[in-house]
Scaffold this active site. Structure first.
Site, mmCIF file in Angstrom:
data_model
loop_
_atom_site.group_PDB
_atom_site.id
_atom_site.type_symbol
_atom_site.label_atom_id
_atom_site.label_comp_id
_atom_site.label_asym_id
_atom_site.label_seq_id
_atom_site.Cartn_x
_atom_site.Cartn_y
_atom_site.Cartn_z
ATOM 1 N N LEU A 1 0.830 -1.214 0.000
ATOM 2 C CA LEU A 1 0.000 0.000 0.000
ATOM 3 C C LEU A 1 0.862 1.259 0.000
ATOM 4 C CD1 LEU A 1 -2.306 -1.236 2.934
ATOM 5 C CD2 LEU A 1 -2.790 -1.457 0.502
ATOM 6 N N LYS B 1 1.504 3.481 3.091
ATOM 7 C CA LYS B 1 0.535 3.031 4.116
ATOM 8 C C LYS B 1 0.846 1.614 4.612
ATOM 9 C CE LYS B 1 -3.476 4.105 1.882
ATOM 10 N NZ LYS B 1 -2.947 4.325 0.552
ATOM 11 N N GLY B 2 1.975 1.033 4.183
ATOM 12 C CA GLY B 2 2.360 -0.289 4.687
ATOM 13 C C GLY B 2 1.968 -1.412 3.748
ATOM 14 N N GLY C 1 8.520 -1.208 -5.197
ATOM 15 C CA GLY C 1 7.715 -2.437 -5.172
ATOM 16 C C GLY C 1 8.543 -3.644 -5.586
ATOM 17 N N ASP C 2 9.449 -3.441 -6.529
ATOM 18 C CA ASP C 2 10.303 -4.553 -6.988
ATOM 19 C C ASP C 2 11.269 -4.976 -5.876
ATOM 20 O OD1 ASP C 2 9.066 -4.295 -9.459
ATOM 21 O OD2 ASP C 2 10.576 -2.876 -10.186
HETATM 22 O O1 RIB Z 1 8.947 -1.004 -11.303
HETATM 23 C C1 RIB Z 1 9.833 -0.091 -11.900
HETATM 24 C C2 RIB Z 1 10.141 -0.504 -13.310
HETATM 25 O O2 RIB Z 1 8.949 -0.421 -14.077
HETATM 26 C C3 RIB Z 1 11.133 0.363 -14.024
HETATM 27 O O3 RIB Z 1 12.451 -0.064 -13.819
HETATM 28 C C4 RIB Z 1 10.662 0.323 -15.467
HETATM 29 O O4 RIB Z 1 11.545 -0.269 -16.340
HETATM 30 C C5 RIB Z 1 9.310 -0.378 -15.448
HETATM 31 O O5 RIB Z 1 9.396 -1.685 -15.857
#
Ligand code: RIB
Length: 306
Positions: A214, A217-218, A244-245
């Site tokens: 979120l 927001k955690g 997020g990654d």
């Molecule tokens: O989540 C970020 C990524 O989203 C970026 O590195 C970009 O390449 C897209 O894929």
């Protein structure tokens, strides 16, 4: 457990802007930089930095050598990556002064991944290994089905969410890692309430585990028997690209290495808060030593308060 990440590799063309360009408007960027990115590449780097044994598979073009080198220098195994005749995928990213972004991607080589290649890649993996997918490559649904048939644990990060997802057989997914927008779309609900999104997702996919992020927001973790909330570790936000990654990679590395879900969520939360305090997607991913050191420090501070 080996982790196979069949995912995108992008060249991120990143522009700092005072405000995001609106329809019909031309704006001047204040800085420009190129980074290695792509949700797939970023998640592989986060997995490797968090100590998992990770193999990246996917396609780049003739211009993609730097993407492979970046993965290798982070400790990701790259021998399964194929070079094809398309240009490598790229992203055009605007980052504003509060670190928020707007991203446009061009799939290029990422969207020319044939089923035959997926079969060849999967031959190297067996029951008990993990397959991670995002939604930036072709034949995602095929990969889920083949991997499940081989007994792999299937993890899907439906990002970026698209209408094509409705045609995927997602009931075979063991873990979903997704944000609020993706969660709402996948569940088919309009609710703003994260717990309700989770309930709807669980109704639709009763055998899956969910990690719902979120932003500031955690996040929530939910499986058949447990639901819990993980707070963020506040930090000064420079660039949220790839946060997020980083969360996904750290969480899965924790699970792959036998950590409890609670521990894995805590590591993931701290790692992503460190990543937003630095520019770029993949260059902002912290290494495990830093995450462990800061986490230990935070836990000590907490004990002193109580
Ligand atoms: O989540 C970020 C990524 O989203 C970026 O590195 C970009 O390449 C897209 O894929």
């Amino acid at each position: 457990m080996k982790v196979l990440n069949l995912g995108s590799l992008n060249i991120d063309k990143t522009y700092t802007v005072d405000h995001f360009a609106e329809a019909g408007e031309t704006i001047q960027a204040t800085t420009y930089a190129e980074f290695c990115g792509g949700k797939g590449l970023n998640q592989s780097i986060a997995l490797a930095k968090a100590g998992a044994e990770v193999f990246h598979a996917g396609c780049v073009g003739q211009d993609g050598a730097a993407l492979i080198e970046t993965l290798e220098s982070a400790g990701v195994k790259t021998e399964l990556i194929r070079t094809n005749h398309e240009p490598s995928g790229h992203a055009v990213i605007q980052v504003n002064h509060s670190g928020q972004n707007k991203i446009m991607i061009f799939g290029g080589a990422n969207t020319h991944i044939p089923p035959g290649y997926i079969d060849q890649v999967l031959e190297h993996f067996h029951r008990g290994d993990m397959l991670l997918l995002q939604n930036e490559i072709s034949n995602v649904s095929y990969a889920i089905e083949q991997a499940k048939e081989k007994g792999l644990t299937v993890v899907f990060n439906p990002s970026p969410i698209s209408s094509s997802i409705t045609h995927y057989n997602l009931s075979k997914t063991d873990y979903f890692i997704l944000n609020e927008v993706e969660g709402r779309k996948l569940a088919g609900t309009c609710t703003e309430d994260a717990r309700e999104i989770l309930l709807e997702l669980q109704k639709k996919y009763p055998n899956s585990v969910f990690v719902l992020t979120l932003g500031d927001k955690g996040s929530y973790y939910a499986d058949e028997t447990t639901v819990f909330y993980q707070e963020i570790f506040p930090s000064d936000v420079i660039d949220t690209t790839g946060a997020g990654d980083t969360f996904t990679g750290y969480f899965l590395a924790g699970i792959a290495r036998g950590r409890s879900a609670r521990e894995a969520m805590r590591y993931a939360s701290l790692a992503s808060s460190l990543s937003v305090s630095r520019p770029g997607a993949s260059p902002s991913i912290p290494d495990e030593e830093e995450v462990c050191r800061i986490l230990a420090q935070k836990e000590k501070e907490l004990q002193m308060v109580h």
